[in-house]
Scaffold this motif. Structure first.
Motif, mmCIF file in Angstrom:
data_model
loop_
_atom_site.group_PDB
_atom_site.id
_atom_site.type_symbol
_atom_site.label_atom_id
_atom_site.label_comp_id
_atom_site.label_asym_id
_atom_site.label_seq_id
_atom_site.Cartn_x
_atom_site.Cartn_y
_atom_site.Cartn_z
ATOM 1 N N ARG A 95 -13.194 -5.303 -11.019
ATOM 2 C CA ARG A 95 -14.315 -5.874 -10.275
ATOM 3 C C ARG A 95 -13.883 -7.072 -9.442
ATOM 4 O O ARG A 95 -14.205 -7.175 -8.258
ATOM 5 N N TYR A 96 -13.136 -7.984 -10.046
ATOM 6 C CA TYR A 96 -12.693 -9.175 -9.320
ATOM 7 C C TYR A 96 -11.632 -8.826 -8.277
ATOM 8 O O TYR A 96 -11.586 -9.419 -7.200
ATOM 9 N N GLY A 97 -10.770 -7.870 -8.592
ATOM 10 C CA GLY A 97 -9.762 -7.443 -7.623
ATOM 11 C C GLY A 97 -10.396 -6.880 -6.363
ATOM 12 O O GLY A 97 -9.984 -7.195 -5.240
ATOM 13 N N LEU A 98 -11.419 -6.066 -6.531
ATOM 14 C CA LEU A 98 -12.129 -5.508 -5.373
ATOM 15 C C LEU A 98 -12.821 -6.609 -4.581
ATOM 16 O O LEU A 98 -12.756 -6.637 -3.342
ATOM 17 N N ARG A 99 -13.472 -7.532 -5.270
ATOM 18 C CA ARG A 99 -14.182 -8.609 -4.574
ATOM 19 C C ARG A 99 -13.209 -9.493 -3.794
ATOM 20 O O ARG A 99 -13.492 -9.884 -2.651
ATOM 21 N N ALA A 100 -12.062 -9.795 -4.382
ATOM 22 C CA ALA A 100 -11.064 -10.610 -3.687
ATOM 23 C C ALA A 100 -10.532 -9.873 -2.458
ATOM 24 O O ALA A 100 -10.396 -10.461 -1.379
ATOM 25 N N MET A 101 -10.275 -8.587 -2.608
ATOM 26 C CA MET A 101 -9.738 -7.816 -1.487
ATOM 27 C C MET A 101 -10.757 -7.706 -0.358
ATOM 28 O O MET A 101 -10.376 -7.691 0.818
ATOM 29 N N LEU A 153 -1.319 -7.084 -6.969
ATOM 30 C CA LEU A 153 -1.611 -6.585 -5.623
ATOM 31 C C LEU A 153 -0.451 -6.827 -4.661
ATOM 32 O O LEU A 153 -0.182 -6.002 -3.785
ATOM 33 N N ARG A 154 0.246 -7.940 -4.829
ATOM 34 C CA ARG A 154 1.401 -8.228 -3.980
ATOM 35 C C ARG A 154 2.554 -7.278 -4.318
ATOM 36 O O ARG A 154 3.167 -6.691 -3.432
ATOM 37 N N LYS A 155 2.845 -7.112 -5.607
ATOM 38 C CA LYS A 155 3.914 -6.201 -6.012
ATOM 39 C C LYS A 155 3.618 -4.766 -5.592
ATOM 40 O O LYS A 155 4.522 -3.996 -5.299
ATOM 41 N N GLY A 156 2.331 -4.418 -5.547
ATOM 42 C CA GLY A 156 1.927 -3.082 -5.131
ATOM 43 C C GLY A 156 1.894 -2.892 -3.625
ATOM 44 O O GLY A 156 1.636 -1.804 -3.132
ATOM 45 N N GLY A 157 2.137 -3.969 -2.884
ATOM 46 C CA GLY A 157 2.231 -3.872 -1.434
ATOM 47 C C GLY A 157 0.911 -3.931 -0.681
ATOM 48 O O GLY A 157 0.881 -3.657 0.512
ATOM 49 N N LEU A 158 -0.176 -4.315 -1.347
ATOM 50 C CA LEU A 158 -1.462 -4.365 -0.655
ATOM 51 C C LEU A 158 -1.726 -5.709 0.016
ATOM 52 O O LEU A 158 -2.503 -5.776 0.966
ATOM 53 N N VAL A 159 -1.104 -6.770 -0.489
ATOM 54 C CA VAL A 159 -1.249 -8.091 0.119
ATOM 55 C C VAL A 159 0.125 -8.721 0.257
ATOM 56 O O VAL A 159 1.078 -8.323 -0.405
ATOM 57 N N ARG A 160 0.177 -9.719 1.131
ATOM 58 C CA ARG A 160 1.391 -10.525 1.230
ATOM 59 C C ARG A 160 0.973 -11.983 1.211
ATOM 60 O O ARG A 160 -0.141 -12.329 1.613
ATOM 61 N N SER A 161 1.853 -12.807 0.703
ATOM 62 C CA SER A 161 1.517 -14.221 0.599
ATOM 63 C C SER A 161 2.217 -15.013 1.688
ATOM 64 O O SER A 161 3.299 -14.643 2.150
ATOM 65 N N VAL A 162 1.560 -16.084 2.107
ATOM 66 C CA VAL A 162 2.112 -16.998 3.101
ATOM 67 C C VAL A 162 2.128 -18.374 2.444
ATOM 68 O O VAL A 162 1.089 -18.846 1.972
ATOM 69 N N ARG A 163 3.285 -18.996 2.419
ATOM 70 C CA ARG A 163 3.408 -20.314 1.794
ATOM 71 C C ARG A 163 3.081 -21.418 2.790
ATOM 72 O O ARG A 163 3.067 -21.205 3.985
ATOM 73 N N GLY A 164 2.824 -22.579 2.244
ATOM 74 C CA GLY A 164 2.620 -23.742 3.095
ATOM 75 C C GLY A 164 1.191 -24.230 3.104
ATOM 76 O O GLY A 164 0.308 -23.669 2.448
ATOM 77 N N ALA A 165 0.985 -25.290 3.883
ATOM 78 C CA ALA A 165 -0.330 -25.929 3.952
ATOM 79 C C ALA A 165 -1.404 -24.976 4.456
ATOM 80 O O ALA A 165 -2.554 -25.048 4.039
#
Length: 151
Positions: free
Chosen positions: A8-14, A50-62
């Protein structure tokens, strides 16, 4: 059968990430946590899957955060749920990889029923993508605004 808070939370976040996809700006998890009423720590755990599964990517920094790795119309509810929940194994004899784990699987009178339930659930979840969920969210938002009565 009940999906856990992970689904439920994964879907809402996506959906939050999908709503910002066109802007191309990363969405900070703190913003998702505030908008969805979900603990930021819990979201971090979900983002790992989700990142390991390739659905999202992270961006570092401010100005960092998370972005969808592909368009909202390409990511299905099934993709998300599978990554955060794991395999959809309804019973011992009916699992996703079709391994026979039950001694009764060849003669079980209910096995066909469980296979149909599993397949139906997968069919529904693969037909709904993040773009569809965003459209639904917008429709809900508009209907709530229309219901408001101002004096």
């Amino acid at each position: 059968m009940r999906f856990s808070t992970r689904a439920r939370y994964g879907l809402r976040a996506m959906v939050e990430f999908a709503r910002h996809y066109e802007r191309g700006e990363p969405v900070p998890l703190i913003k998702v946590a505030e908008n969805q009423g979900i603990s930021e720590g819990y979201l971090e755990q979900l983002m790992t899957s989700l990142r390991k599964g390739g659905l999202v990517r992270s961006v570092r920094g401010a100005q960092g955060g998370y972005l969808l790795s592909q368009g909202p119309d390409k990511i299905t509810a099934w993709d998300i749920i599978r990554l955060v929940e794991g395999p959809l194994d309804l019973t011992e004899c009916v699992n996703e990889d079709e391994q026979v784990l039950c001694d009764w699987s060849n003669t079980c009178v209910t096995r066909v029923l469980w296979q149909r339930v599993r397949d139906s659930l997968r069919d529904v979840l693969t037909q709904i993508n993040l773009a569809d969920l965003c459209d639904d969210a917008e429709r809900i938002r508009r209907s709530k605004e229309a219901d408001m009565y101002y004096i």
